[in-house]
Design an enzyme around this catalytic site. Structure first.
Site, PDB file in Angstrom:
ATOM      1  CB  ALA A  74     -43.740   5.020 -42.892  1.00 22.22           C
ATOM      2  CD  GLU A 116     -37.491  11.441 -43.470  1.00 20.05           C
ATOM      3  OE1 GLU A 116     -36.307  11.677 -43.756  1.00 20.05           O
ATOM      4  OE2 GLU A 116     -38.317  12.329 -43.180  1.00 20.05           O
ATOM      5  CB  SER A 138     -41.674   8.831 -50.854  1.00 25.09           C
ATOM      6  OG  SER A 138     -42.385   7.617 -50.873  1.00 25.09           O
ATOM      7  CB  CYS A 149     -42.977  -1.414 -47.708  1.00 30.13           C
ATOM      8  SG  CYS A 149     -43.536   0.302 -47.696  1.00 30.13           S
ATOM      9  CD  GLU A 201     -45.356   9.414 -53.077  1.00 26.80           C
ATOM     10  OE1 GLU A 201     -46.327   9.727 -52.372  1.00 26.80           O
ATOM     11  OE2 GLU A 201     -44.232   9.156 -52.612  1.00 26.80           O
TER      12      GLU A 201
END
Length: 412
Positions: free
Chosen positions: A248, A251, A253, A361, A370
């Site tokens: 997680a 993928e 991001s 999340c 990011e």
């Protein structure tokens, strides 16, 4: 294998499939059929691929309430869960639940052990390292041939580098874990393929935990290994948590980076705001708006009712599933005025791209950081960046659980 919703005597609406393809020429908006349902019947009974009927809930307020409702379970091993496809059902029946699919109190027990590494201050301390990684990848892009696939050059390697550093796994292994992580995100996958990929990742993380037990370092896997040694986590729990974080952590991001860059290229006025600012608050706002605008988790969050409950006057009985497509809530005009307009100055912090409630999340702060760094760096360093293919030639992930693009050719 599709997750088709078909009209029968017991369903409310006839729609061609879920997730549904985006409208031609409008790849960032929720599917038009879903928006129609949202406008006309925000709580609908639908039939899935296996003939079972469940509830589709599209309105923001209802979705937020359901995320916090303890009468709904995320445990995929429970009979009647609204599975995405046959492979998911078969895998759930033969695999103990992971942290992602646990209810409290087990979910809360494990989440407490990994909350600190993902807290805002710990993640913010990674900003210089992530900035350096971003600049290095852009340096390589600029030194190479044009056009270049932004997915392979930046969108995928950056979050992979970051999660490898956070967890403490060798980046040299990224091809292995990216390849196997993607299997579980495909809609056409078989149960055998899911088990093989999951087994390979499990064995890999299990071996990594052994290495951390023998030689601990300053990383998250070493913390999990220490928890395992202390008896706070079972070996299976620690390994599955490592698998989840590794998969997680890159993928979603990666998809947000590439799809967000494309959205900016298609909205040059908004791109100019991001390119020309050095205000971190503007970049933070831009990241939140892009999270709202794109909502890349494509299959809808899924729950199972443990007891009867009411949603907008409709009775959901115990044993029935509930599907929550976040894109419709994030495009609700009463919550986000003019939702079809990408506006980086909008206050979109109350979006639900990361879910809400106890299962929100875990890595949301890392994803935000990011995106802020990539959006704030790429267009400043390559101000003439442009797509090297027409929009209708770019391959979108209509067939995946996480929406995005398979490739994004760019030049400058």
């Amino acid at each position: 294998m599709t997750d088709a919703l078909v009209e029968t005597e017991t369903v409310d609406e006839a729609v061609p499939g879920f997730p549904m393809p985006r409208a031609a020429g409008c790849p960032f908006a929720p599917p038009p059929q879903m928006l129609k349902l949202h406008a006309e019947k925000p709580v609908s009974k639908v039939r899935l691929w296996d003939g079972s009927t469940h509830w589709l809930v599209t309105r923001y307020a209802d979705q937020k309430a359901l995320y916090g409702d303890r009468r709904l379970s995320v445990d995929t091993t429970r009979p009647g869960f609204p599975y995405l496809n046959e492979a998911f059902r078969e895998t759930a029946a033969k695999t103990p639940p992971s942290f992602l699919n646990m209810d409290d109190p087990d979910h809360a027990r494990i989440r407490r052990m990994v909350t600190a590494p993902f807290a805002f201050k710990r993640i913010e301390a990674m900003r210089p390292a992530i900035q350096r990684m971003t600049d290095d990848l852009i340096d390589t892009m600029l030194a190479g041939p044009k056009p270049v696939d932004l997915v392979e050059a930046l969108a995928l390697p950056l979050p992979s580098l970051v999660i490898c550093e956070l967890l403490g796994v060798p980046y040299a292994d990224h091809d292995f874990f990216q390849r196997n992580s993607k299997v579980g995100l495909r809609r056409d996958v078989t149960a055998e393929e899911v088990r093989a990929a999951s087994g390979a990742l499990f064995q890999y993380l299990d071996a990594q935990l052994d290495a951390k037990l023998a030689d601990p370092a300053e990383d998250l896997l070493s913390e999990l290994a220490a928890r395992m040694r202390a008896g706070d986590l079972t070996r299976h729990e620690a390994t599955m948590l490592g698998v989840l974080l590794l998969g997680a952590g890159h993928e979603t991001s990666a998809n947000m980076i590439a799809l967000g860059v494309l959205a900016f290229l298609e909205h040059p006025d908004q791109l100019a705001v991001v390119r020309d600012t050095d205000d971190p608050k503007v970049l933070a706002s831009a990241a939140e708006e892009m999270l709202r605008y794109l909502t890349v988790v494509h299959n809808g969050q899924r729950r199972l009712a443990l007891e009867d409950l009411e949603i907008d006057g409709r009775l959901v009985r115990a044993g029935e599933g509930v599907i929550i497509p976040g894109a419709t809530g994030n495009w609700e005009a009463g919550v986000f005025p003019d939702p079809e307009r990408l506006d980086v100055h909008r206050d979109a912090r109350h979006h639900m791209a990361f879910g809400f409630g106890i299962h929100q999340c875990l890595g949301q702060q890392l994803a935000r950081l990011e995106l802020q760094i990539v959006y704030g760096t790429l267009f400043r360093r390559i101000p003439t960046l442009r797509a090297a293919a027409d929009l209708d030639k770019i391959p979108f992930k209509d067939d995946g659980i996480v929406y995005g693009v398979y490739e994004l050719p760019v030049t400058w």
